[in-house]
Design a protein around this motif. Structure first.
Motif, mmCIF file in Angstrom:
data_model
loop_
_atom_site.group_PDB
_atom_site.id
_atom_site.type_symbol
_atom_site.label_atom_id
_atom_site.label_comp_id
_atom_site.label_asym_id
_atom_site.label_seq_id
_atom_site.Cartn_x
_atom_site.Cartn_y
_atom_site.Cartn_z
ATOM 1 N N GLU A 1 0.830 -1.211 0.000
ATOM 2 C CA GLU A 1 0.000 0.000 0.000
ATOM 3 C C GLU A 1 0.862 1.258 0.000
ATOM 4 O O GLU A 1 0.601 2.204 -0.752
ATOM 5 C CB GLU A 1 -0.934 -0.010 1.200
ATOM 6 C CG GLU A 1 -1.926 1.119 1.196
ATOM 7 C CD GLU A 1 -2.956 1.004 2.314
ATOM 8 O OE1 GLU A 1 -4.003 1.646 2.167
ATOM 9 O OE2 GLU A 1 -2.711 0.292 3.311
ATOM 10 N N LEU A 2 1.896 1.264 0.827
ATOM 11 C CA LEU A 2 2.789 2.422 0.874
ATOM 12 C C LEU A 2 3.520 2.608 -0.452
ATOM 13 O O LEU A 2 3.687 3.732 -0.932
ATOM 14 C CB LEU A 2 3.789 2.275 2.021
ATOM 15 C CG LEU A 2 3.205 2.347 3.432
ATOM 16 C CD1 LEU A 2 4.262 1.991 4.469
ATOM 17 C CD2 LEU A 2 2.618 3.719 3.707
ATOM 18 N N ALA A 3 3.948 1.505 -1.049
ATOM 19 C CA ALA A 3 4.656 1.574 -2.328
ATOM 20 C C ALA A 3 3.753 2.125 -3.424
ATOM 21 O O ALA A 3 4.205 2.896 -4.281
ATOM 22 C CB ALA A 3 5.180 0.193 -2.712
ATOM 23 N N LEU A 4 2.481 1.759 -3.388
ATOM 24 C CA LEU A 4 1.539 2.313 -4.369
ATOM 25 C C LEU A 4 1.435 3.818 -4.225
ATOM 26 O O LEU A 4 1.410 4.550 -5.220
ATOM 27 C CB LEU A 4 0.155 1.683 -4.181
ATOM 28 C CG LEU A 4 -0.188 0.484 -5.028
ATOM 29 C CD1 LEU A 4 -1.601 0.005 -4.738
ATOM 30 C CD2 LEU A 4 -0.002 0.742 -6.495
ATOM 31 N N GLY A 5 1.374 4.271 -2.981
ATOM 32 C CA GLY A 5 1.289 5.707 -2.738
ATOM 33 C C GLY A 5 2.499 6.468 -3.253
ATOM 34 O O GLY A 5 2.389 7.610 -3.685
ATOM 35 N N LYS A 6 3.649 5.817 -3.238
ATOM 36 C CA LYS A 6 4.890 6.436 -3.712
ATOM 37 C C LYS A 6 5.165 6.132 -5.187
ATOM 38 O O LYS A 6 6.200 6.532 -5.711
ATOM 39 C CB LYS A 6 6.069 5.937 -2.880
ATOM 40 C CG LYS A 6 6.026 6.333 -1.439
ATOM 41 C CD LYS A 6 7.202 5.738 -0.691
ATOM 42 C CE LYS A 6 7.120 6.049 0.784
ATOM 43 N NZ LYS A 6 8.228 5.411 1.535
ATOM 44 N N ASP B 1 6.099 3.373 -6.308
ATOM 45 C CA ASP B 1 7.262 2.474 -6.337
ATOM 46 C C ASP B 1 6.739 1.095 -6.721
ATOM 47 O O ASP B 1 6.462 0.253 -5.868
ATOM 48 C CB ASP B 1 7.930 2.457 -4.959
ATOM 49 C CG ASP B 1 9.131 1.543 -4.887
ATOM 50 O OD1 ASP B 1 9.444 0.861 -5.882
ATOM 51 O OD2 ASP B 1 9.755 1.493 -3.805
ATOM 52 N N TYR B 2 6.583 0.888 -8.002
ATOM 53 C CA TYR B 2 5.910 -0.310 -8.487
ATOM 54 C C TYR B 2 6.744 -1.580 -8.333
ATOM 55 O O TYR B 2 6.182 -2.661 -8.233
ATOM 56 C CB TYR B 2 5.446 -0.116 -9.929
ATOM 57 C CG TYR B 2 4.454 1.016 -10.030
ATOM 58 C CD1 TYR B 2 3.270 0.995 -9.288
ATOM 59 C CD2 TYR B 2 4.709 2.120 -10.826
ATOM 60 C CE1 TYR B 2 2.363 2.045 -9.341
ATOM 61 C CE2 TYR B 2 3.797 3.177 -10.891
ATOM 62 C CZ TYR B 2 2.631 3.120 -10.147
ATOM 63 O OH TYR B 2 1.733 4.155 -10.200
ATOM 64 N N PHE C 1 6.081 -2.566 -4.769
ATOM 65 C CA PHE C 1 4.694 -3.015 -4.745
ATOM 66 C C PHE C 1 4.582 -4.450 -5.266
ATOM 67 O O PHE C 1 4.003 -5.310 -4.610
ATOM 68 C CB PHE C 1 3.824 -2.067 -5.578
ATOM 69 C CG PHE C 1 2.470 -2.619 -5.870
ATOM 70 C CD1 PHE C 1 1.479 -2.605 -4.905
ATOM 71 C CD2 PHE C 1 2.187 -3.163 -7.118
ATOM 72 C CE1 PHE C 1 0.220 -3.131 -5.181
ATOM 73 C CE2 PHE C 1 0.936 -3.683 -7.398
ATOM 74 C CZ PHE C 1 -0.046 -3.665 -6.428
ATOM 75 N N THR C 2 5.140 -4.687 -6.438
ATOM 76 C CA THR C 2 5.057 -6.018 -7.046
ATOM 77 C C THR C 2 5.736 -7.064 -6.172
ATOM 78 O O THR C 2 5.177 -8.148 -5.956
ATOM 79 C CB THR C 2 5.683 -6.003 -8.454
ATOM 80 O OG1 THR C 2 4.951 -5.074 -9.262
ATOM 81 C CG2 THR C 2 5.647 -7.381 -9.092
ATOM 82 N N ASN C 3 6.906 -6.757 -5.650
ATOM 83 C CA ASN C 3 7.617 -7.701 -4.783
ATOM 84 C C ASN C 3 6.813 -8.011 -3.524
ATOM 85 O O ASN C 3 6.788 -9.153 -3.060
ATOM 86 C CB ASN C 3 9.002 -7.175 -4.420
ATOM 87 C CG ASN C 3 9.949 -7.179 -5.603
ATOM 88 O OD1 ASN C 3 9.787 -7.938 -6.547
ATOM 89 N ND2 ASN C 3 10.945 -6.307 -5.560
ATOM 90 N N SER C 4 6.151 -7.007 -2.979
ATOM 91 C CA SER C 4 5.345 -7.211 -1.776
ATOM 92 C C SER C 4 4.137 -8.094 -2.066
ATOM 93 O O SER C 4 3.802 -8.983 -1.278
ATOM 94 C CB SER C 4 4.890 -5.861 -1.213
ATOM 95 O OG SER C 4 5.997 -5.109 -0.793
#
Length: 123
Positions: free
Chosen positions: A38-43, A45-46, A49-52
């Motif tokens: 969720e935090l990566a989406l906000g930034k 940082d795809y 995001f994908t790794n998470s």
């Protein structure tokens, strides 16, 4: 503490955990990865995001694959895990935070249920 000593400590900690503690650790990691996604989406940082999301999927697959079919609850949990996997696929394809916000409370509720069951089992 050197890196090798820390690695040995981590391995010993995992090896001495009860099944209940290990299950809770997996759910904690799943929740952590959902938050990270969720935090990566906000930034935007795809990559993170994908790794998470991939790690979330790995954890749920592991949980699903460890189910013991001799217990009636296993079929219900399998359906729940399949739902999570479906939602993670939608999440990765659409990059929609709302999916995380829908799944997280379900994961939290399952974690709390297993925590209570572990407490009862210890008595």
């Amino acid at each position: 503490m050197n890196k090798n000593g820390y690695q040995q400590y981590k391995e010993q900690s995992v090896n001495t955990m009860t099944k209940g503690e290990m299950l809770l650790l997996l759910y904690d990691e799943l929740l952590k990865r959902l938050m990270r996604a969720e935090l990566a989406l906000g930034k935007e940082d795809y990559e993170t995001f994908t790794n998470s999301v991939i790690r979330c999927r790995d954890i749920v697959c592991y949980l699903r694959d460890c189910l013991d079919p001799q217990y009636a609850i296993s079929s219900e949990l399998r359906r729940m895990y399949e739902f999570f996997l479906y939602e993670f696929g939608r999440l990765e394809a659409g990059r929609n935070k709302e999916i995380i916000q829908e799944v997280r409370p379900l994961v939290t509720e399952l974690r709390e249920t297993f925590q209570e069951a572990d407490k009862i089992a210890q008595y």
